[in-house]
Structures are given as structure tokens and as C-alpha cells.
Design an enzyme around this catalytic site. Structure first.
Site, PDB file in Angstrom:
ATOM      1  N   LYS A   1       3.871  -1.999   7.240  1.00 40.04           N
ATOM      2  CA  LYS A   1       2.635  -2.250   7.555  1.00 40.04           C
ATOM      3  C   LYS A   1       2.508  -2.185   9.038  1.00 40.04           C
ATOM      4  CE  LYS A   1       1.627  -5.313   3.644  1.00 40.04           C
ATOM      5  NZ  LYS A   1       1.098  -6.728   3.068  1.00 40.04           N
TER       6      LYS A   1
ATOM      7  N   TYR B   1      -4.677  -1.473  -3.626  1.00 35.55           N
ATOM      8  CA  TYR B   1      -4.447  -2.745  -4.112  1.00 35.55           C
ATOM      9  C   TYR B   1      -5.354  -2.966  -5.678  1.00 35.55           C
ATOM     10  CZ  TYR B   1      -2.223  -4.322   0.017  1.00 35.55           C
ATOM     11  OH  TYR B   1      -1.350  -4.769   1.051  1.00 35.55           O
TER      12      TYR B   1
ATOM     13  N   ARG C   1      12.428  -6.035  -3.301  1.00 38.39           N
ATOM     14  CA  ARG C   1      11.565  -7.262  -3.138  1.00 38.39           C
ATOM     15  C   ARG C   1      12.568  -8.391  -2.713  1.00 38.39           C
ATOM     16  NH1 ARG C   1       5.925  -7.367  -3.804  1.00 38.39           N
ATOM     17  NH2 ARG C   1       5.950  -9.335  -4.352  1.00 38.39           N
TER      18      ARG C   1
ATOM     19  N   THR D   1       5.777 -13.588  -0.397  1.00 37.22           N
ATOM     20  CA  THR D   1       4.457 -12.866   0.209  1.00 37.22           C
ATOM     21  C   THR D   1       4.204 -13.682   1.507  1.00 37.22           C
ATOM     22  OG1 THR D   1       3.765 -12.553  -1.876  1.00 37.22           O
ATOM     23  CG2 THR D   1       2.344 -12.334  -0.019  1.00 37.22           C
TER      24      THR D   1
ATOM     25  N   ASN E   1       2.730  -9.723   7.129  1.00 35.70           N
ATOM     26  CA  ASN E   1       3.931  -9.912   6.417  1.00 35.70           C
ATOM     27  C   ASN E   1       4.879  -8.496   6.529  1.00 35.70           C
ATOM     28  OD1 ASN E   1       2.565  -8.813   4.469  1.00 35.70           O
ATOM     29  ND2 ASN E   1       2.717 -10.470   2.926  1.00 35.70           N
TER      30      ASN E   1
ATOM     31  N   HIS F   1       5.046  -4.012   2.508  1.00 35.16           N
ATOM     32  CA  HIS F   1       4.565  -4.008   1.158  1.00 35.16           C
ATOM     33  C   HIS F   1       5.658  -3.044   0.209  1.00 35.16           C
ATOM     34  CE1 HIS F   1       2.511  -3.447  -2.742  1.00 35.16           C
ATOM     35  NE2 HIS F   1       2.599  -2.307  -2.687  1.00 35.16           N
TER      36      HIS F   1
ATOM     37  N   GLU G   1       1.744   3.665  -7.654  1.00 32.98           N
ATOM     38  CA  GLU G   1       1.638   3.248  -6.065  1.00 32.98           C
ATOM     39  C   GLU G   1       2.343   4.806  -5.569  1.00 32.98           C
ATOM     40  OE1 GLU G   1       1.529  -1.334  -5.287  1.00 32.98           O
ATOM     41  OE2 GLU G   1       3.470  -0.328  -4.917  1.00 32.98           O
TER      42      GLU G   1
HETATM   43  P1  GDP Z   1       2.828  -8.864  -1.911  1.00 28.96           P
HETATM   44  O1  GDP Z   1       3.142  -8.161  -3.229  1.00 28.96           O
HETATM   45  O2  GDP Z   1       4.046  -9.651  -1.767  1.00 28.96           O
HETATM   46  O3  GDP Z   1       2.441  -8.365  -0.885  1.00 28.96           O
HETATM   47  O4  GDP Z   1       1.587  -9.877  -2.541  1.00 28.96           O
HETATM   48  P2  GDP Z   1       0.545  -9.506  -3.616  1.00 28.96           P
HETATM   49  O5  GDP Z   1       0.695  -8.406  -4.380  1.00 28.96           O
HETATM   50  O6  GDP Z   1       0.445 -11.073  -4.384  1.00 28.96           O
HETATM   51  O7  GDP Z   1      -0.501  -9.761  -2.485  1.00 28.96           O
HETATM   52  C1  GDP Z   1      -1.175  -8.551  -1.794  1.00 28.96           C
HETATM   53  C2  GDP Z   1      -1.518  -9.117  -0.377  1.00 28.96           C
HETATM   54  O8  GDP Z   1      -2.678 -10.027  -0.833  1.00 28.96           O
HETATM   55  C3  GDP Z   1      -0.596  -9.908   0.454  1.00 28.96           C
HETATM   56  O9  GDP Z   1       0.450  -9.163   1.163  1.00 28.96           O
HETATM   57  C4  GDP Z   1      -1.397 -10.580   1.396  1.00 28.96           C
HETATM   58  O10 GDP Z   1      -1.939  -9.955   2.267  1.00 28.96           O
HETATM   59  C5  GDP Z   1      -2.593 -10.948   0.479  1.00 28.96           C
HETATM   60  N1  GDP Z   1      -2.224 -12.280  -0.383  1.00 28.96           N
HETATM   61  C6  GDP Z   1      -2.000 -12.470  -1.653  1.00 28.96           C
HETATM   62  N2  GDP Z   1      -1.838 -13.770  -2.032  1.00 28.96           N
HETATM   63  C7  GDP Z   1      -2.709 -14.383  -0.879  1.00 28.96           C
HETATM   64  C8  GDP Z   1      -2.942 -15.858  -0.897  1.00 28.96           C
HETATM   65  O11 GDP Z   1      -2.787 -16.748  -1.701  1.00 28.96           O
HETATM   66  N3  GDP Z   1      -3.676 -16.028   0.337  1.00 28.96           N
HETATM   67  C9  GDP Z   1      -3.903 -15.427   1.268  1.00 28.96           C
HETATM   68  N4  GDP Z   1      -4.518 -15.388   2.448  1.00 28.96           N
HETATM   69  N5  GDP Z   1      -3.778 -13.842   1.009  1.00 28.96           N
HETATM   70  C10 GDP Z   1      -3.053 -13.548  -0.113  1.00 28.96           C
HETATM   71 MG    MG Z   2       1.992  -6.953  -4.403  1.00 29.36          MG
END
Ligand code: GDP
Ligand code: MG
Length: 201
Positions: A14, A54, A119, A125, A156, A159, A170
């Protein structure tokens, strides 16, 4: 049937990962575990591309909204809304701003259990609770609390696809089929081959 070592995962460094000069460090961690880099490019994504990315999984809005509500409640806090979709609408807007703010490195990594291995090395996350030794645990200190207070996406760094099905969607979203290079890495023999004849002279 596909060979197990043909599994692929989509990984994006990112904008904060690029700005923090962590491109080499992140690639190194995926290389040294034995994964094979089969596609890579630098892109400044558009907001539309990020929204599509997303929402490739049509349950993402609901699931992520519910997860966020639960994470507030588990901490004894009141979520910003009780409607999961209202929450993800805000998360998605913040992600669009974040992910279009600068160049992103898009990659496809291939190898046995590629999705899960990628992962594991990336970590959870939210950097505040990502394990030490993972990319998110070692190189960044953000949290949902700070990002929500600033009305911005959590920084973070990377992705990575969450499942094999997500990876397939994706990869198709970000790469043309001809951009995925089929080639043999010499180390694949020691990683995967049953027969190790030919090593000794
Ligand atoms: P990842 O696959 O570990 O990146 O996580 P997810 O697919 O669950 O979520 C995608 C993105 O959404 C994350 O990288 C965060 O930027 C955002 N996100 C997901 N869950 C949360 C949450 O509980 N709170 C906030 N503020 N952002 C979240
Ligand atoms: Mg994800």
C-alpha cells in the site's frame, strides 16, 4: 487438477509501505520463505478500482461491518453505527483516499499454501495486535482507535488475499493473464520434488 505448488496469492504494498521504503523488506520476506514472484507492477490506483477490489466479494460490506461493530463492543466501546453497511461505507471511503494517495506495488506470489503463508507472514489486520515477527507487527504502530479518530484508513502497509477464491478474483482484477509469468525457479526442486537424485556429483 492444479498442483498444490501452483496456488497464487495477490499482494499489494500500500502507499504507506512504498513511502516507508519497505518495498525491498516486504518482498524479501516473501522470497525467503520460498514463494515465487510471478507478476509485479507499480500502479496509482483509481478510486473505482479500489471500490471494485474491496467489493469483489459481495459479502465484504456486511462481514467487515459486523466485525467492526464486534471489535468496538469487545473493547466496551460504542460503535459509530449499529448498521454494518453504514460502517463499511465509511471504511470504503477512507480506503479509497488511502489507496489512491500514491503508488502501490501489485504482485502475485505463487507456491504451496501461498494464500495462508502470505497472510501468516503479513500478520493480523490491526497493527496494534499483529504478532511480533510479522510485517504489520514489526514495521508499523497504527490502530483502529487512531485511524477512526482521524477518520482515515488504518495504515497497515500491505494487502493480501484472504482466501484462494478471493485471490483468483483479485488477480483477475489487477492483472491481464499475459502479465502472469510462468517459469521455473531452480529452488523448486528442493522445496517440492520427491526425488532429489542429481544433487550429488
Ligand atoms: P485485511 O484483509 O487484513 O486487510 O482485512 P479485511 O479484508 O478484513 O479489511 C480490509 C480493510 O478494511 C483493512 O485493511 C482495513 O483498512 C479496513 N478494516 C477492516 N476491518 C476494520 C475495522 O474493524 N475497523 C476499521 N477502522 N477498519 C477496518
Ligand atoms: Mg481482506
Amino acid at each position: 487438477m492444479k498442483k498444490f505448488q501452483e496456488e497464487m496469492s495477490f499482494v499489494a504494498i500500500k502507499p504507506d509501505g512504498v513511502q516507508r521504503s519497505l518495498v525491498g523488506e516486504i518482498i524479501k520476506r516473501y522470497e525467503r520463505v520460498g514463494l515465487k514472484l510471478v507478476a509485479m507492477k507499480m500502479v496509482v490506483p483509481t478510486a473505482d478500482q479500489i471500490e471494485q477490489h474491496y467489493t469483489l466479494d459481495d459479502t465484504w460490506r456486511q462481514v467487515t461491518g459486523e466485525k467492526t461493530i464486534k471489535s468496538y463492543m469487545d473493547k466496551g466501546l460504542t460503535p459509530p453505527s449499529n448498521d454494518p453497511l453504514a460502517i463499511t461505507a465509511v471504511i470504503l471511503e477512507n480506503l479509497k483516499k488511502y489507496m489512491t494517495s500514491g503508488p502501490v506495488i501489485m504482485m502475485v506470489w505463487q507456491g504451496a499454501h501461498a494464500v495462508k503463508i502470505v497472510r501468516k507472514i503479513l500478520g493480523g489486520t490491526e497493527p496494534l495486535s499483529s504478532d511480533v515477527g510479522t510485517i504489520r507487527g514489526d514495521f508499523v504502530l497504527d490502530s483502529y482507535q487512531i485511524s477512526d479518530a482521524g477518520k482515515r484508513a488504518v495504515r497497515n502497509l500491505v494487502h493480501a488475499s484472504g482466501s484462494v477464491e478471493e485471490a483468483e478474483k483479485e488477480i483477475k482484477h489487477w492483472f491481464k493473464p499475459e502479465e502472469i509469468i510462468k517459469y521455473r525457479l531452480v529452488q523448486e526442486q528442493i522445496l517440492y520434488d520427491v526425488n532429489l537424485d542429481g544433487l550429488l556429483e
